[in-house]
Design a protein around this motif. Structure first.
Motif, PDB file in Angstrom:
ATOM      1  N   SER A   1      32.844  45.686  33.198  1.00 44.37           N
ATOM      2  CA  SER A   1      31.776  44.977  32.476  1.00 44.37           C
ATOM      3  C   SER A   1      30.422  45.554  32.856  1.00 44.37           C
ATOM      4  CB  SER A   1      31.789  43.489  32.827  1.00 44.37           C
ATOM      5  OG  SER A   1      30.619  42.858  32.317  1.00 44.37           O
TER       6      SER A   1
ATOM      7  N   LYS B   1      26.046  42.642  36.615  1.00 41.82           N
ATOM      8  CA  LYS B   1      27.096  43.475  37.203  1.00 41.82           C
ATOM      9  C   LYS B   1      26.475  44.730  37.838  1.00 41.82           C
ATOM     10  CE  LYS B   1      29.971  40.407  35.725  1.00 41.82           C
ATOM     11  NZ  LYS B   1      30.848  40.289  34.577  1.00 41.82           N
TER      12      LYS B   1
ATOM     13  N   TYR C   1      34.244  31.535  41.682  1.00 45.51           N
ATOM     14  CA  TYR C   1      34.097  30.864  40.408  1.00 45.51           C
ATOM     15  C   TYR C   1      34.650  29.453  40.490  1.00 45.51           C
ATOM     16  CZ  TYR C   1      33.185  35.433  38.325  1.00 45.51           C
ATOM     17  OH  TYR C   1      32.636  36.647  38.032  1.00 45.51           O
TER      18      TYR C   1
ATOM     19  N   HIS D   1      33.868  43.712  38.344  1.00 45.37           N
ATOM     20  CA  HIS D   1      33.000  43.675  39.525  1.00 45.37           C
ATOM     21  C   HIS D   1      33.051  44.979  40.311  1.00 45.37           C
ATOM     22  CE1 HIS D   1      33.714  39.002  39.949  1.00 45.37           C
ATOM     23  NE2 HIS D   1      33.302  39.365  38.753  1.00 45.37           N
TER      24      HIS D   1
ATOM     25  N   ALA E   1      33.044  43.330  28.153  1.00 42.14           N
ATOM     26  CA  ALA E   1      34.326  43.380  28.854  1.00 42.14           C
ATOM     27  C   ALA E   1      35.292  42.382  28.233  1.00 42.14           C
ATOM     28  CB  ALA E   1      34.126  43.071  30.337  1.00 42.14           C
ATOM     29  N   THR E   2      34.760  41.291  27.727  1.00 39.69           N
ATOM     30  CA  THR E   2      35.610  40.294  27.068  1.00 39.69           C
ATOM     31  C   THR E   2      36.328  40.916  25.873  1.00 39.69           C
ATOM     32  OG1 THR E   2      34.060  38.584  27.765  1.00 39.69           O
ATOM     33  CG2 THR E   2      35.572  38.005  25.989  1.00 39.69           C
TER      34      THR E   2
ATOM     35  N   ASP F   1      41.224  43.812  35.816  1.00 39.82           N
ATOM     36  CA  ASP F   1      39.881  43.367  35.447  1.00 39.82           C
ATOM     37  C   ASP F   1      38.963  43.804  36.582  1.00 39.82           C
ATOM     38  OD1 ASP F   1      37.481  42.164  34.920  1.00 39.82           O
ATOM     39  OD2 ASP F   1      38.346  40.258  34.250  1.00 39.82           O
TER      40      ASP F   1
END
Ligand code: PLP
Length: 390
Positions: free
Chosen positions: A185, A190, A332, A162, A56-57, A159
């Motif tokens: 991702s 995940k 986070y 999740h 995903a990055t 994004d």
């Protein structure tokens, strides 16, 4: 009780067979499995284009580049996310800033975004791209963000790392109705996994062409994209500066096998979360608030401690749970408090108060399809004991 992680992949015999089949086939990369997986994503998300990548990055980086993010541009995201949602802007040479979270949903606050846009407009510092993150799988207020994107002329990357399998206003997350590009991702913690892997979805033909080039060196074999007729059958052209962000056939085969179970996986996550909601109702914690216009992908189950009602500190509760073999986590650490962000861009404590308050209280409890009721009861009872005695 054996160690209980906060998240864990679900792998079946079918998944294993799908990967072994690729190992015995002609193509380990650049074969039919990646396009097949992309078809499955398009069907799941009801979207025109999907590009599988190695993470995903990578997909976030390619998405920023496809939208023209470069030096001198500004990208905004939420401080409560994995660092990759912000790093992607820096890879492109752009600057990053954050929008504080909504204290109820923990997602980027539309009101805070609106206020920040008004100020930024006066200063002539409007963002080129805003990256809302569907934290824990719960969709952001996409309609509100979309309206602001039209008013202030910025692009939107969701994004949704999740959130695969989730819905917003009865439509699948990833359909890009209110965004330019959506990212998923497939890291093992995940919702579904390809070991490492990600995907970018879009409805724009122009962005699709760019994403496709960027994930494979900027190289094309399509004569229509070339500056002249091909020299011969061997010919390709590099028309942009891209990367090797391709997903392998092994990963795509695993993804295609996994996505078949997406509905079941989503249901079991909701079943476990509902059970937590019920069992935690009388403890000194805030259980996840669910918006009415969304159905969460439920990657994470985050509780917030009501610290004024208990003796134990956040760290005490965390340590006691870990000491009891419960692999709780914290999603986070606010990105603006990371040393790299503080040292290079001058962010500091106090910049985003709601995010910082959330960080002082949040704990992610274990949530994954194979979590048993016995394990879940053990987690709840252990937490109950800590909150009472602490
Ligand atoms: C996991 C995650 C990423 C990065 O995903 P990778 O596939 O590991 O690169 C990005 N954003 C968020 C919100 C994530 O949770």
């Amino acid at each position: 009780m054996n160690f209980i992680p906060y998240g864990r992949q679900n792998i079946t015999k079918e998944d294993i067979n799908a990967v072994v089949e690729v190992l015995e086939s002609d193509f380990l990369t650049q074969g039919p499995k990646v396009p097949n997986f992309e078809e499955a994503i398009k069907t799941q998300c009801n979207v025109k284009f999907a590009f599988a990548m190695n993470s995903a990055t990578s997909a976030l980086h390619a998405a920023c580049l496809a939208l023209g993010v470069g030096k001198g541009d500004l990208v905004w995201t939420t401080p409560i996310t994995f660092v990759a949602s912000a790093n992607c802007a820096l890879y492109c040479g752009a600057s990053i800033d954050f929008v504080d979270i909504d204290p109820k949903t923990y997602n980027l606050s539309t009101q805070a975004l609106k206020d920040k846009l008004q100020t930024a407009k006066v200063k002539g510092q409007l963002p080129k791209v805003v990256i809302p993150v569907h934290l824990c799988g719960q969709p952001c207020d996409m309609e509100g963000i979309y309206e602001l994107s039209k008013e202030y002329d910025f692009s939107v990357i969701e994004d949704a790392s999740h959130a695969i399998g989730g819905k917003y206003k009865d439509q699948p997350i990833g359909n890009c109705q209110y965004s330019d590009i959506t990212i998923f991702s497939f890291h093992p913690v995940k919702i579904i996994t390809t070991a490492e892997g990600g995907v970018a979805t879009t409805n724009s033909e122009d962005l699709a062409q760019k994403l496709d080039l960027l994930r494979s060196h900027g190289i094309t074999r399509d004569p229509e994209l070339m500056t002249h007729e091909p020299d011969g059958p061997w010919y390709y052209q590099q028309v942009d500066l891209g990367f090797n962000y391709r997903m392998t056939e092994l990963q795509a085969a695993l993804g295609s096998s996994q996505i078949k179970r997406l509905n079941d996986i989503n249901e079991s996550r909701h079943r476990i979360a509902d059970r937590y909601n019920h069992k935690l109702a009388n403890l000194s914690v805030i259980v996840p608030y669910q918006i009415s216009e969304g159905h969460s992908g439920l990657h994470l189950y985050v509780i917030r401690l009501k610290l004024d009602e208990i003796k134990a500190t956040h760290l005490d509760v965390f340590n006691s749970l870990r000491a009891s073999n419960i692999g709780v986590n914290l999603h986070y650490i606010p990105v603006h408090l990371q040393p790299y962000y503080q040292n290079n861009f001058g962010f500091k404590m106090g910049d985003f108060p709601q995010a910082e308050q959330y960080y002082k209280e949040a704990i992610s409890l274990p949530l994954y399809p194979d979590l048993t009721e016995e394990q879940q009861d053990y987690i709840v009872e252990t937490l109950q004991g800590i909150l009472k005695d602490g």
